[in-house]
Scaffold this motif. Structure first.
Motif, PDB file in Angstrom:
ATOM      1  N   ARG A 199       0.812  -1.210   0.000  1.00  0.00           N
ATOM      2  CA  ARG A 199       0.000   0.000   0.000  1.00  0.00           C
ATOM      3  C   ARG A 199       0.851   1.269   0.000  1.00  0.00           C
ATOM      4  NH1 ARG A 199      -5.225   1.132   2.104  1.00  0.00           N
ATOM      5  NH2 ARG A 199      -5.328  -1.037   2.834  1.00  0.00           N
ATOM      6  N   ILE A 200       0.446   2.223  -0.826  1.00  0.00           N
ATOM      7  CA  ILE A 200       1.073   3.541  -0.805  1.00  0.00           C
ATOM      8  C   ILE A 200       0.231   4.470   0.064  1.00  0.00           C
ATOM      9  CG2 ILE A 200       2.112   3.196  -3.072  1.00  0.00           C
ATOM     10  CD1 ILE A 200       0.000   5.008  -4.269  1.00  0.00           C
ATOM     11  N   THR A 201       0.803   5.588   0.496  1.00  0.00           N
ATOM     12  CA  THR A 201       0.120   6.496   1.411  1.00  0.00           C
ATOM     13  C   THR A 201      -0.858   7.396   0.664  1.00  0.00           C
ATOM     14  OG1 THR A 201       1.775   8.240   1.188  1.00  0.00           O
ATOM     15  CG2 THR A 201       2.196   6.535   2.835  1.00  0.00           C
ATOM     16  N   ASP A 202      -1.709   8.082   1.424  1.00  0.00           N
ATOM     17  CA  ASP A 202      -2.660   9.015   0.812  1.00  0.00           C
ATOM     18  C   ASP A 202      -1.936  10.123   0.058  1.00  0.00           C
ATOM     19  OD1 ASP A 202      -4.771   7.571   1.804  1.00  0.00           O
ATOM     20  OD2 ASP A 202      -5.088   8.856   3.557  1.00  0.00           O
ATOM     21  N   ALA A 203      -0.818  10.600   0.645  1.00  0.00           N
ATOM     22  CA  ALA A 203      -0.044  11.648  -0.029  1.00  0.00           C
ATOM     23  C   ALA A 203       0.524  11.140  -1.344  1.00  0.00           C
ATOM     24  CB  ALA A 203       1.086  12.134   0.878  1.00  0.00           C
ATOM     25  N   GLN A 204       0.904   9.872  -1.375  1.00  0.00           N
ATOM     26  CA  GLN A 204       1.437   9.305  -2.603  1.00  0.00           C
ATOM     27  C   GLN A 204       0.338   9.061  -3.630  1.00  0.00           C
ATOM     28  OE1 GLN A 204       3.522   6.025  -0.679  1.00  0.00           O
ATOM     29  NE2 GLN A 204       5.485   6.929  -1.245  1.00  0.00           N
ATOM     30  N   ILE A 205      -0.836   8.700  -3.162  1.00  0.00           N
ATOM     31  CA  ILE A 205      -1.959   8.514  -4.093  1.00  0.00           C
ATOM     32  C   ILE A 205      -2.221   9.797  -4.868  1.00  0.00           C
ATOM     33  CG2 ILE A 205      -4.448   8.136  -4.260  1.00  0.00           C
ATOM     34  CD1 ILE A 205      -4.235   6.243  -1.884  1.00  0.00           C
ATOM     35  N   THR A 206      -2.269  10.917  -4.159  1.00  0.00           N
ATOM     36  CA  THR A 206      -2.609  12.190  -4.805  1.00  0.00           C
ATOM     37  C   THR A 206      -1.413  12.861  -5.465  1.00  0.00           C
ATOM     38  OG1 THR A 206      -2.327  13.322  -2.670  1.00  0.00           O
ATOM     39  CG2 THR A 206      -4.551  12.615  -3.264  1.00  0.00           C
ATOM     40  N   SER A 207      -0.217  12.240  -5.376  1.00  0.00           N
ATOM     41  CA  SER A 207       0.932  12.817  -6.062  1.00  0.00           C
ATOM     42  C   SER A 207       0.791  12.704  -7.579  1.00  0.00           C
ATOM     43  CB  SER A 207       2.222  12.126  -5.611  1.00  0.00           C
ATOM     44  OG  SER A 207       2.253  10.777  -6.043  1.00  0.00           O
ATOM     45  N   ASP A 208      -0.019  11.754  -8.031  1.00  0.00           N
ATOM     46  CA  ASP A 208      -0.350  11.640  -9.448  1.00  0.00           C
ATOM     47  C   ASP A 208      -1.579  12.506  -9.701  1.00  0.00           C
ATOM     48  OD1 ASP A 208      -1.473  10.730 -11.967  1.00  0.00           O
ATOM     49  OD2 ASP A 208      -0.187   8.965 -11.799  1.00  0.00           O
ATOM     50  N   ARG A 209      -1.537  13.358 -10.710  1.00  0.00           N
ATOM     51  CA  ARG A 209      -2.633  14.310 -10.960  1.00  0.00           C
ATOM     52  C   ARG A 209      -3.845  13.679 -11.622  1.00  0.00           C
ATOM     53  NH1 ARG A 209       0.684  19.653 -13.193  1.00  0.00           N
ATOM     54  NH2 ARG A 209       2.028  19.917 -11.353  1.00  0.00           N
ATOM     55  N   LEU A 259      -7.076  11.997 -11.777  1.00  0.00           N
ATOM     56  CA  LEU A 259      -8.155  11.703 -10.831  1.00  0.00           C
ATOM     57  C   LEU A 259      -8.709  10.297 -11.024  1.00  0.00           C
ATOM     58  CD1 LEU A 259     -10.111  15.098 -10.792  1.00  0.00           C
ATOM     59  CD2 LEU A 259      -8.469  14.224  -9.113  1.00  0.00           C
ATOM     60  N   MET A 260      -8.740   9.810 -12.261  1.00  0.00           N
ATOM     61  CA  MET A 260      -9.197   8.437 -12.499  1.00  0.00           C
ATOM     62  C   MET A 260      -8.261   7.447 -11.818  1.00  0.00           C
ATOM     63  SD  MET A 260     -10.441   8.527 -16.494  1.00  0.00           S
ATOM     64  CE  MET A 260     -10.989   6.829 -16.412  1.00  0.00           C
ATOM     65  N   GLN A 261      -6.975   7.780 -11.805  1.00  0.00           N
ATOM     66  CA  GLN A 261      -6.010   6.926 -11.131  1.00  0.00           C
ATOM     67  C   GLN A 261      -6.243   6.941  -9.617  1.00  0.00           C
ATOM     68  OE1 GLN A 261      -3.443   4.723 -12.199  1.00  0.00           O
ATOM     69  NE2 GLN A 261      -3.774   4.317 -10.031  1.00  0.00           N
ATOM     70  N   HIS A 262      -6.498   8.142  -9.066  1.00  0.00           N
ATOM     71  CA  HIS A 262      -6.804   8.247  -7.636  1.00  0.00           C
ATOM     72  C   HIS A 262      -7.988   7.345  -7.283  1.00  0.00           C
ATOM     73  CE1 HIS A 262      -5.131  12.649  -7.534  1.00  0.00           C
ATOM     74  NE2 HIS A 262      -4.235  11.767  -7.915  1.00  0.00           N
ATOM     75  N   ASN A 263      -9.045   7.451  -8.065  1.00  0.00           N
ATOM     76  CA  ASN A 263     -10.277   6.711  -7.772  1.00  0.00           C
ATOM     77  C   ASN A 263     -10.063   5.206  -7.863  1.00  0.00           C
ATOM     78  OD1 ASN A 263     -11.622   9.133  -7.403  1.00  0.00           O
ATOM     79  ND2 ASN A 263     -12.337   9.252  -9.522  1.00  0.00           N
ATOM     80  N   CYS A 264      -9.291   4.781  -8.868  1.00  0.00           N
ATOM     81  CA  CYS A 264      -9.026   3.350  -9.023  1.00  0.00           C
ATOM     82  C   CYS A 264      -8.255   2.827  -7.817  1.00  0.00           C
ATOM     83  CB  CYS A 264      -8.245   3.104 -10.308  1.00  0.00           C
ATOM     84  SG  CYS A 264      -7.722   1.381 -10.539  1.00  0.00           S
ATOM     85  N   CYS A 265      -7.234   3.553  -7.417  1.00  0.00           N
ATOM     86  CA  CYS A 265      -6.418   3.132  -6.289  1.00  0.00           C
ATOM     87  C   CYS A 265      -7.244   3.071  -4.999  1.00  0.00           C
ATOM     88  CB  CYS A 265      -5.243   4.101  -6.133  1.00  0.00           C
ATOM     89  SG  CYS A 265      -4.077   3.644  -4.830  1.00  0.00           S
ATOM     90  N   LYS A 266      -8.011   4.114  -4.748  1.00  0.00           N
ATOM     91  CA  LYS A 266      -8.820   4.151  -3.529  1.00  0.00           C
ATOM     92  C   LYS A 266      -9.886   3.059  -3.535  1.00  0.00           C
ATOM     93  CE  LYS A 266      -8.101   9.109  -2.721  1.00  0.00           C
ATOM     94  NZ  LYS A 266      -8.732  10.451  -2.711  1.00  0.00           N
ATOM     95  N   ALA A 267     -10.474   2.807  -4.709  1.00  0.00           N
ATOM     96  CA  ALA A 267     -11.492   1.762  -4.808  1.00  0.00           C
ATOM     97  C   ALA A 267     -10.883   0.385  -4.532  1.00  0.00           C
ATOM     98  CB  ALA A 267     -12.141   1.791  -6.187  1.00  0.00           C
ATOM     99  N   PHE A 268      -9.684   0.160  -5.026  1.00  0.00           N
ATOM    100  CA  PHE A 268      -9.012  -1.113  -4.761  1.00  0.00           C
ATOM    101  C   PHE A 268      -8.736  -1.274  -3.268  1.00  0.00           C
ATOM    102  CE2 PHE A 268      -4.816  -3.232  -4.207  1.00  0.00           C
ATOM    103  CZ  PHE A 268      -5.222  -4.520  -4.507  1.00  0.00           C
ATOM    104  N   TYR A 269      -8.240  -0.213  -2.630  1.00  0.00           N
ATOM    105  CA  TYR A 269      -7.956  -0.291  -1.202  1.00  0.00           C
ATOM    106  C   TYR A 269      -9.237  -0.507  -0.383  1.00  0.00           C
ATOM    107  CZ  TYR A 269      -3.147   1.228  -2.071  1.00  0.00           C
ATOM    108  OH  TYR A 269      -1.848   1.312  -2.488  1.00  0.00           O
ATOM    109  N   ALA A 270     -10.323   0.109  -0.822  1.00  0.00           N
ATOM    110  CA  ALA A 270     -11.591  -0.088  -0.112  1.00  0.00           C
ATOM    111  C   ALA A 270     -12.028  -1.553  -0.163  1.00  0.00           C
ATOM    112  CB  ALA A 270     -12.668   0.808  -0.725  1.00  0.00           C
ATOM    113  N   LEU A 271     -11.799  -2.196  -1.285  1.00  0.00           N
ATOM    114  CA  LEU A 271     -12.182  -3.603  -1.433  1.00  0.00           C
ATOM    115  C   LEU A 271     -11.300  -4.509  -0.572  1.00  0.00           C
ATOM    116  CD1 LEU A 271     -12.751  -3.600  -5.288  1.00  0.00           C
ATOM    117  CD2 LEU A 271     -14.493  -4.178  -3.581  1.00  0.00           C
TER     118      LEU A 271
END
Length: 543
Positions: free
Chosen positions: A131-141, A143-155
């Motif tokens: 797992r990468i951190t929240d700060a690392q998730i948003t380091s990529d601009r 937004l579709m990538q953010h959502n995919c990553c967060k959705a995977f972590y939620a699952l």
């Protein structure tokens, strides 16, 4: 190139593939997979699975000799149905699913399968990720990538928490009877440069016959940390999956630091050809550069998804690979337009020196042209130029020495005998000549895309069988391009950045010795770091 631009190009490439081709590829792969189940393997079987749309993606399936199924990544969301079908043909049970990092073209298929788990008729026993951190998730601009990553972590935090392992420390080993996977690199919370890629889990798969190194999308910083870390000795392998689909990833130094025999390229056509829609090598990707590195290293076996489709590797007894018979000197020899010439390479003080010897059968009346571009291209990133040393016959036999430069815009010839009259002052049969071409290279924009260089020796008469012999090429000791003295250098902290002024190279390490980033400016998380430059080492604190 930004990740967003990279994925945009991929989407364009998908749209360009005819639907019939995509459908045919899917059916062919299903048939191949289904038909291969009866084979009796001595070791594991590995499938390198191409995107059925010729798009970007990373997907590998391994079946051990005892029948266990392991998946590496899986590709984009659009590959979910195909991946599920492929796995159903192997029995429908996945014993371990490893995700190198949460970019969509690696985790997308698994995220889609997990989101509608019952619809895909699969049984997944365990999931491994870092797992990468929240700060690392948003380091990529993106937004579709953010959502995919967060959705995977939620699952994996919710419905699938009981079967998920978050690997935060490298070194762990997972055994699947006769096959083994070792984690050589995991997520580093301090990395905020090319974050997703540099947080790739790097994994080594092996059984008693064959080994495979999976690099995911590892960037230059991740690669540099690996070769300087405690697991560097485990990088040697038979097959290596090329980092980030073979472009803008690990450095040449990284690939040259360990032994391997063949390359696995999870690479679509537009990346393999660096094609932005206007033809081969018209884009801004660095695939051609990586391909040259592999040729220089002597790698002759390549398995590329866009060229080969589904590649199946059967682990079995095989002869030991001779990693030292294929050297950069072989590339030099392969590229020569001189017949009956030999070349060899040797390392002196960490510098590779190449020696070319031409046989007496080369007629003195024939111009000798040597295309040394493949040899010199990015030979040493630190070198600002190169010195050529060779023996040539006396002045009665050498009419001219021409160095031709092609900087991608124009060809410019430099007649060295005109600019160096001393070359004609030979009174002996053979004269040793050393020419520093650094200034000429700088003036002709050495290193630009499309650049090549050749040397032509013209003789006057038939009195000598050989005009030139024993050529050596090495990085220039003094290039004439002055750097900034250490007295003018400065390393300092600006906000969340460690910056270097007056330094050619800055490398930032955390307190554990892991490389966090390199360049003139490195963005880091709060903490203590060690900055290394050409001038020395300094410890810095970032708040």
């Amino acid at each position: 190139m930004s990740r967003r631009r990279f994925l945009t190009l991929s989407a364009a490439a998908v749209a360009a593939v005819p639907a019939g081709v995509a459908a045919r590829r899917m059916e062919d792969l299903k048939a191949f997979c289904s038909g291969s189940l009866s084979s009796a393997d001595q070791g594991f079987t590995l499938w390198q699975i191409p995107s059925h749309r010729d798009a970007i993606g990373n997907a590998y399936v391994i079946r051990t000799a005892s029948g266990k199924i392991i998946v590496m990544d899986g590709g984009f969301e659009t590959e979910a149905a195909f991946m599920a079908s492929f796995l159903q043909n192997l029995g429908g049970k996945v014993d371990a699913w490893f995700i190198s990092h949460p970019h969509r073209d690696h985790v997308g298929a698994l995220r889609t399968i997990l989101a509608d788990y019952s619809d895909y008729h699969l049984e997944i026993a365990h999931i491994y990720h870092s797992r990468i951190t929240d700060a690392q998730i948003t380091s990529d601009r993106d937004l579709m990538q953010h959502n995919c990553c967060k959705a995977f972590y939620a699952l994996v935090d919710g419905q699938f928490a009981d079967i998920t392992t978050d690997i935060q420390t490298a070194g762990g080993q997972y055994d699947f009877d006769d096959a083994h996977i070792r984690i050589l690199s995991s997520h580093n919370p301090a990395i905020l440069t090319n974050t997703y890629n540099n947080c790739s889990m790097v994994m080594r798969l092996w059984d008693k016959y064959t080994s495979v190194l999976f690099l995911g999308d590892a960037g230059a910083e991740c690669g540099d940390s690996l070769i300087r870390g405690k697991y560097a000795s485990l990088l040697n392998c038979d097959y290596v999956q090329m980092a980030h689909h073979g472009q803008s990833a690990c450095s040449r130094e990284f690939y040259n630091s360990f032994d391997f025999y063949a390359c696995l390229w999870p690479t679509p056509t537009f990346v393999w050809n660096n094609d932005n829609g206007n033809g081969v090598d018209t884009g801004s990707l660095t695939t051609m550069e990586t391909r040259r590195w592999m040729a220089a290293k002597g790698i002759r076996e390549h398995h590329v998804t866009c060229l080969e489709g589904l590649y199946i590797l059967h682990s079995a007894p095989h002869p030991s690979h001779d990693f030292f018979s294929a050297t950069e000197a072989r590339l030099f020899f392969d590229q020569l337009s001189v017949n009956n010439a030999t070349a060899e390479a040797k390392v002196v003080d960490d510098v590779t020196e190449y020696t070319l010897s031409m046989s007496p059968s080369v007629p003195s009346t024939v111009p000798v042209t040597i295309d040394i571009y493949p040899l010199l291209y990015d030979l040493d990133e630190k070198a600002l130029g190169y010195v050529f040393t060779f023996l040539f016959h006396n002045d009665s036999d050498l009419a001219d020495l021409i160095v031709g430069f092609d900087n991608g815009e124009r060809v410019e010839n430099v007649h060295l005998l005109e600019s160096s009259p001393a070359l004609l002052a030979s009174s002996s049969t053979w004269k040793l000549v050393s020419i520093d071409l650094s200034k000429i290279m700088k003036e002709n924009y050495w290193g630009r895309k499309g650049h090549s260089i050749e040397m032509t020796f013209l003789s006057k008469s038939r009195s000598a069988d050989v005009v030139v012999k024993e050529m050596q090429i090495r990085p220039a000791e003094t290039s004439g391009i002055g750097g900034i003295s250490s007295a003018e250098s400065k390393v300092y902290v600006s906000g969340r950045n460690i910056c270097a002024q007056g330094e050619e190279r800055l490398m930032v390490f955390d307190t554990q010795g892991w490389l966090v980033g390199s360049g003139r400016r490195v963005t880091v998380a709060p903490g203590v770091y060690v900055a290394k430059t050409n001038s020395g080492t300094v410890k810095l604190s970032v708040r």
